[in-house]
Design an enzyme around this catalytic site. Structure first.
Site, PDB file in Angstrom:
ATOM      1  N   GLU A 227      -2.998  -6.178  -0.360  1.00  0.00           N
ATOM      2  CA  GLU A 227      -2.639  -5.668  -1.677  1.00  0.00           C
ATOM      3  C   GLU A 227      -1.195  -6.079  -2.004  1.00  0.00           C
ATOM      4  OE1 GLU A 227      -4.615  -4.372  -3.729  1.00  0.00           O
ATOM      5  OE2 GLU A 227      -6.328  -3.742  -2.518  1.00  0.00           O
ATOM      6  N   PRO A 228      -0.842  -6.133  -3.296  1.00  0.00           N
ATOM      7  CA  PRO A 228       0.490  -6.625  -3.697  1.00  0.00           C
ATOM      8  C   PRO A 228       1.587  -5.585  -3.500  1.00  0.00           C
ATOM      9  CG  PRO A 228      -0.766  -6.024  -5.637  1.00  0.00           C
ATOM     10  CD  PRO A 228      -1.707  -5.874  -4.479  1.00  0.00           C
ATOM     11  N   HIS A 229       1.795  -5.175  -2.259  1.00  0.00           N
ATOM     12  CA  HIS A 229       2.833  -4.203  -1.925  1.00  0.00           C
ATOM     13  C   HIS A 229       4.203  -4.793  -2.261  1.00  0.00           C
ATOM     14  CE1 HIS A 229       3.808  -0.463   0.062  1.00  0.00           C
ATOM     15  NE2 HIS A 229       4.671  -1.063   0.877  1.00  0.00           N
ATOM     16  N   ALA A 230       5.133  -3.968  -2.753  1.00  0.00           N
ATOM     17  CA  ALA A 230       6.395  -4.479  -3.289  1.00  0.00           C
ATOM     18  C   ALA A 230       7.430  -4.810  -2.229  1.00  0.00           C
ATOM     19  CB  ALA A 230       6.987  -3.490  -4.291  1.00  0.00           C
ATOM     20  N   ILE A 234       8.842  -0.996   3.370  1.00  0.00           N
ATOM     21  CA  ILE A 234       8.786   0.329   2.753  1.00  0.00           C
ATOM     22  C   ILE A 234       7.331   0.788   2.735  1.00  0.00           C
ATOM     23  CG2 ILE A 234       9.178   1.662   0.648  1.00  0.00           C
ATOM     24  CD1 ILE A 234      11.568  -0.036   0.067  1.00  0.00           C
TER      25      ILE A 234
END
Length: 397
Positions: A227-230, A234
């Site tokens: 998934e496009p985790h930022a 974190i």
């Protein structure tokens, strides 16, 4: 008067990082002389976004306010003689030439410091003045890629995405600005000038102080998610999420509070460490599906009511219109003689006694050649002879 009123800066830099650093000195009141070739600095001919302007493109306009332009041919004997006289009266010299160019032009540190031992000489480069990569092109995107920063965001297996700003250029500019100020403070205390070396690779690397320490000290590798985790370091959920009419940003919420805000009781059962780190793809997907049921304003109101860190995702039009930006006076507006009404970001530091101010917009090539040289002791006959010899230019003035 500005804090740096009375200090003279010779800005021999090109593109973004050097001119931006020099502009910050000018914003604080320094007398910044933009030293350009007779045909004008490179950035005059390379408009970002294709916005060429009337006589000055927006790129150059944005990076060269509070400067005056002096057009010199440093490859000529007369031009070098002019530079040497100016250096004798200067406080700061800034250059970001390719390795070896400063020496060929006679403006290297050894030459200029011999003329003026009190000179602060700021040398900016892509990778350092020497070493295995010294001759690589110091371009923002290439440095972003090399810095490792791109692999801290986005989806596993997909191409890394660059920042939406000229990030390395900006960070390097502020590093040089900081270095120049520190060296001036040292000179005030000791009378000594010195060389200040700044390179883009070190600037973007040290900006990642926290992330790289997690890697070097904590030995935790960068592992991007499906998934496009930022950010890889974190816990989930952390990133941007689609609503029914836009996007929101969400940062590290407590799961019980998030469950209440989004009416998603399944989130309340999640363990912060396991869900946030080990199962972050699954957690991201659960939050994404929950948020997708709400409109942006409704979702933000729900999250804020629970004390959750969240916010809107702005475009530039939203940012410029934001009431906090207006309250802060973040942008300044002024009339430019060739470009008309200009609205641009202003001064990020506020001083209670010596505020920054706009004294003039970006100059035309060689616009102030006569004024600068007259103030530096050149006679009218000397200036005329130099113009005739092609050593200096008045450009568009």
């Amino acid at each position: 008067m500005g804090i740096l009123d009375g200090y003279t800066v010779l800005d021999c830099s090109i593109a973004m990082a050097g001119p931006f650093a020099a502009q910050r000195l000018g914003d604080l009141g320094a007398n910044v002389i933009k030293v350009e070739p007779l045909t004008g600095e490179w950035q005059r001919h390379a408009p970002a976004g294709g916005i060429t302007g009337n006589k000055i493109n927006v790129s150059f306009l944005s990076l060269n306010r509070n400067k005056r332009s002096l057009a010199i041919d440093l490859k000529s004997e007369g031009g070098r003689a002019v530079m040497q006289r100016l250096v004798g009266q200067a406080d700061v010299f800034i250059q970001n030439y390719r390795p070896g160019v400063a020496g060929r032009l006679g403006v290297d540190y050894e030459t200029l410091s011999a003329l003026n031992p009190r000179l602060i000489y700021v040398s900016m480069s892509g990778y350092g003045e020497d070493g295995p990569h010294a001759r690589r092109p110091g371009q923002d995107l290439l440095l972003q890629a090399m810095s490792g920063a791109m692999l801290s965001t986005g989806r596993k297996g997909e191409p890394p995405q660059a920042a939406g700003q000229y990030l390395v250029d900006a960070v390097t500019a502020y590093t040089a600005f900081e270095g120049a100020l520190a060296a001036l403070l040292h000179r005030e205390r000791t009378g000594e000038g010195q060389k200040v070396e700044v390179n883009m690779l070190d600037a973007i690397t040290t900006l990642q102080m926290q992330e790289l320490s997690v890697f070097t000290v904590g030995h935790k590798p960068q592992e991007r998610s499906d998934e496009p985790h930022a950010h890889v370091y974190i816990r989930a959920p952390y990133g941007t999420f689609a609503t029914t009419d836009g996007f929101i940003a969400l940062a590290m919420p407590a799961f019980p509070a998030l469950a209440r805000a989004l009416e998603a009781p399944e989130l309340a059962t999640l363990d912060e460490m396991k869900a946030g780190w080990e199962d972050r793809d699954q957690t991201f997907a659960m939050v994404r599906d929950a948020i997708a049921r709400f409109a942006t304003a409704d979702c933000l109101a729900r999250l804020e009511a629970e004390g959750i860190w969240c916010g809107p995702v702005y475009g530039y039009a939203d940012l410029v219109a934001d009431p906090q930006i207006a309250h802060n006076g973040t942008f300044i507006e002024y009339d430019h003689p060739t470009e008309g009404r200009v609205k641009t970001p202003g001064f990020p530091i506020r001083f209670s006694r010596t505020p920054s101010e706009l004294r003039f917009g970006a100059p035309l090539t060689g616009q102030h050649t006569d004024d600068i040289l007259q103030a530096s002791g050149f006679s009218a006959d000397e200036i005329a002879a130099l113009v005739q010899a092609g050593a200096i230019g008045r450009g568009d003035a």
